[in-house]
Design an enzyme around this catalytic site. Structure first.
Site, PDB file in Angstrom:
ATOM      1  N   GLU A   1     -14.449 -21.065  33.057  1.00  0.00           N
ATOM      2  CA  GLU A   1     -14.037 -19.789  32.503  1.00  0.00           C
ATOM      3  C   GLU A   1     -12.641 -19.716  32.124  1.00  0.00           C
ATOM      4  OE1 GLU A   1     -16.026 -16.761  31.563  1.00  0.00           O
ATOM      5  OE2 GLU A   1     -14.260 -16.867  30.425  1.00  0.00           O
TER       6      GLU A   1
ATOM      7  N   LYS B   1      -9.304 -26.286  23.441  1.00  0.00           N
ATOM      8  CA  LYS B   1     -10.076 -25.014  23.580  1.00  0.00           C
ATOM      9  C   LYS B   1     -11.073 -24.811  22.751  1.00  0.00           C
ATOM     10  CE  LYS B   1      -5.898 -22.988  26.146  1.00  0.00           C
ATOM     11  NZ  LYS B   1      -5.028 -22.253  25.959  1.00  0.00           N
TER      12      LYS B   1
ATOM     13  N   GLY C   1      -0.838 -17.949  32.440  1.00  0.00           N
ATOM     14  CA  GLY C   1      -0.014 -17.374  33.590  1.00  0.00           C
ATOM     15  C   GLY C   1      -0.751 -17.810  34.906  1.00  0.00           C
TER      16      GLY C   1
ATOM     17  N   ASP D   1      -3.119 -28.360  22.819  1.00  0.00           N
ATOM     18  CA  ASP D   1      -4.082 -27.471  23.775  1.00  0.00           C
ATOM     19  C   ASP D   1      -4.918 -26.540  23.213  1.00  0.00           C
ATOM     20  OD1 ASP D   1      -3.375 -25.811  26.452  1.00  0.00           O
ATOM     21  OD2 ASP D   1      -3.395 -24.168  24.802  1.00  0.00           O
TER      22      ASP D   1
ATOM     23  N   VAL E   1     -10.512 -21.543  28.570  1.00  0.00           N
ATOM     24  CA  VAL E   1     -10.247 -20.877  27.318  1.00  0.00           C
ATOM     25  C   VAL E   1      -9.769 -19.581  27.570  1.00  0.00           C
ATOM     26  CG1 VAL E   1     -11.037 -20.437  25.115  1.00  0.00           C
ATOM     27  CG2 VAL E   1     -11.958 -22.446  26.393  1.00  0.00           C
TER      28      VAL E   1
HETATM   29  N1  HSE Z   1       0.090 -23.800  27.377  1.00  0.00           N
HETATM   30  C1  HSE Z   1      -1.208 -22.808  27.433  1.00  0.00           C
HETATM   31  C2  HSE Z   1      -0.511 -21.845  26.672  1.00  0.00           C
HETATM   32  C3  HSE Z   1      -1.450 -22.452  28.788  1.00  0.00           C
HETATM   33  O1  HSE Z   1       0.604 -21.550  26.089  1.00  0.00           O
HETATM   34  O2  HSE Z   1      -1.606 -20.994  25.927  1.00  0.00           O
HETATM   35  C4  HSE Z   1      -2.935 -21.832  28.987  1.00  0.00           C
HETATM   36  O3  HSE Z   1      -3.788 -22.629  28.556  1.00  0.00           O
END
Ligand code: HSE
Length: 408
Positions: A124, A200, A298, A196, A127
């Site tokens: 969970e 996702k 976070g 990133d 994403v």
């Molecule tokens: N580096 C990612 C972001 C962290 O800024 O969303 C969370 O996946």
């Protein structure tokens, strides 16, 4: 009593331990099970940390301890996370991970290993951080034919774009601020170049369409080339520039997935998602559309999702309730960007409704909006967009940027 092991004691791993002990009583009541964190696996020592005595450096300690039933993997990266997670699952220990790279690249394999060993592999947190999105797709919305999902999946780039939009910062200045505030890494490429968000999108696409979509199958463009001029032009056309990750099933059944900066009209809820928040819109036949919104990154927001998965693992016992998708041995079901259609915003050297109209006419599209230094044209594919740009250039108008517009 059942024991939990946490792999990786960085930001997320330490958040999992902190949140677990803060809410231990509540979690035990909820699960009807006495629980404790027995081990924290990390290469480092943590002198002075209240849980320093739980730190171990060798995964075999965890693998060989029958008391450890649940594992929270918060290490990141594929190696050695893949070996560690596979071994835990093979030993019948359910795993919850926040590691999107691991799920995007190896999710199909790990789900199969979990199933074979009567345990669960949950992700969970991979994403949207704290946002419940994986489980709702798998359970609450499972009675629908889901056709698409799109949204803001990266908090760092959303913060940078907001600073450009609201405070008129250039990209480099906004990135520097994001680094100072600890949102962006020293090497910010995974965020700003879109990797990133791409991971996702892979996870959402695989879950929604039931077949593993690997990162190579997702067109990925980050925000490095977005200028303050682009953001200001979008604003003058009633849009905000956002990094949008999307996946959709086309009419021919193929899946088109992409990550790219898009101009989002202000009447879309997504255009008002600011800072490090994430939002995901999902479209399905029964529910029409719904939006999931919350803190996408976070320490404690991500830990919240990891712990939620651990609680589900405890409740599931040895029933496999994790989602599943099949391995893809070919990419026939993947559509390329030649199938991508969207309205587009162009930033140009000179303005003029007439010149845009002439070029649009020759490309067979409509001009929907004009502003000082740019226009938005009706939905078109890349080939038509190229012919519009060529037509403008033939009329002596230099095109600096082209940004697709997110159509609802
Ligand atoms: N580096 C990612 C972001 C962290 O800024 O969303 C969370 O996946």
């Amino acid at each position: 009593m059942k024991k939990i092991a946490v792999l990786g004691y960085g930001v997320v791993g330490s958040g999992v331990v902190e949140l677990f002990y803060k809410n231990k009583e509540k979690i035990e009541k909820n699960t009807g099970t006495e629980l404790d964190v027995k081990y924290i696996l990390d290469l480092r020592e943590f002198p002075g940390d209240p849980y320093a005595d739980k730190v171990v450096h060798d995964i075999s300690v965890i693998l060989n301890d029958p008391e450890v039933c649940y594992v929270a993997e918060c290490m990141g990266g594929v190696n050695p996370a893949f070996q560690f997670v596979s071994s835990c699952l093979e030993a019948g220990k359910s795993v919850s991970t926040s590691n999107k790279q691991l799920v995007a690249e190896k999710g199909d394999v790990l789900l199969q290993i979990a199933k074979k060993n009567d345990c669960n592999f949950f992700f969970e947190a991979s994403v949207g951080g704290a946002i419940p999105i994986i489980r709702p797709l798998h359970t609450c919305l499972a009675g629908n034919d889901i056709s698409a999902a799109a949204g803001i999946l990266n908090g760092t780039t959303n913060f940078i774009l907001e600073k450009m939009f609201c405070d008129k910062m250039g990209f480099e200045e906004a990135l520097k601020l994001a680094q100072e505030l600890g949102y962006a890494e020293k090497d910010p490429s995974a965020d700003v170049d879109g990797a990133d968000a791409c991971r996702k999108v892979c996870i959402l696409a695989s879950l929604i369409f039931g077949k593993h979509v690997y990162p190579e199958s997702v067109y990925t463009k980050g925000i490095r080339d977005i200028t303050l001029e682009d953001v200001e032009l979008a604003e003058s056309m009633g849009c905000a520039v956002k990094l949008i990750g999307s996946t959709k099933r086309l009419e021919d059944g193929r899946i088109l997935s992409a990550v790219m900066p898009m101009a989002v009209p202000e009447d879309s809820l997504i255009s008002h998602v600011d800072g490090v928040f994430n939002a995901v819109m999902v479209w399905g036949d029964g529910f029409d559309k719904t939006m999931f919104y919350g803190r996408g990154a976070g320490k404690l927001p991500t830990a919240s999702a990891v712990l939620g998965d651990i609680i589900d693992c405890v409740k599931a016992e040895h029933t496999v309730t994790s989602h599943e998708w099949i391995l893809s041995d070919n990419t026939d079901f993947i559509a390329g960007m030649e199938s991508f259609c969207a309205p587009r915003m162009y930033r140009t050297a000179v303005s003029g409704a007439d010149v845009y109209a002439d070029a649009a006419k020759s490309a067979g599209i409509e001009v929907e909006k004009t502003a000082e230094g740019g226009c938005i044209v009706s939905c078109c594919n890349n080939k038509v967009s190229d012919s519009f740009v060529k037509a403008l250039e033939a009329l002596g108008v230099k095109v600096f940027a082209e940004i697709p517009v997110l159509a609802d």
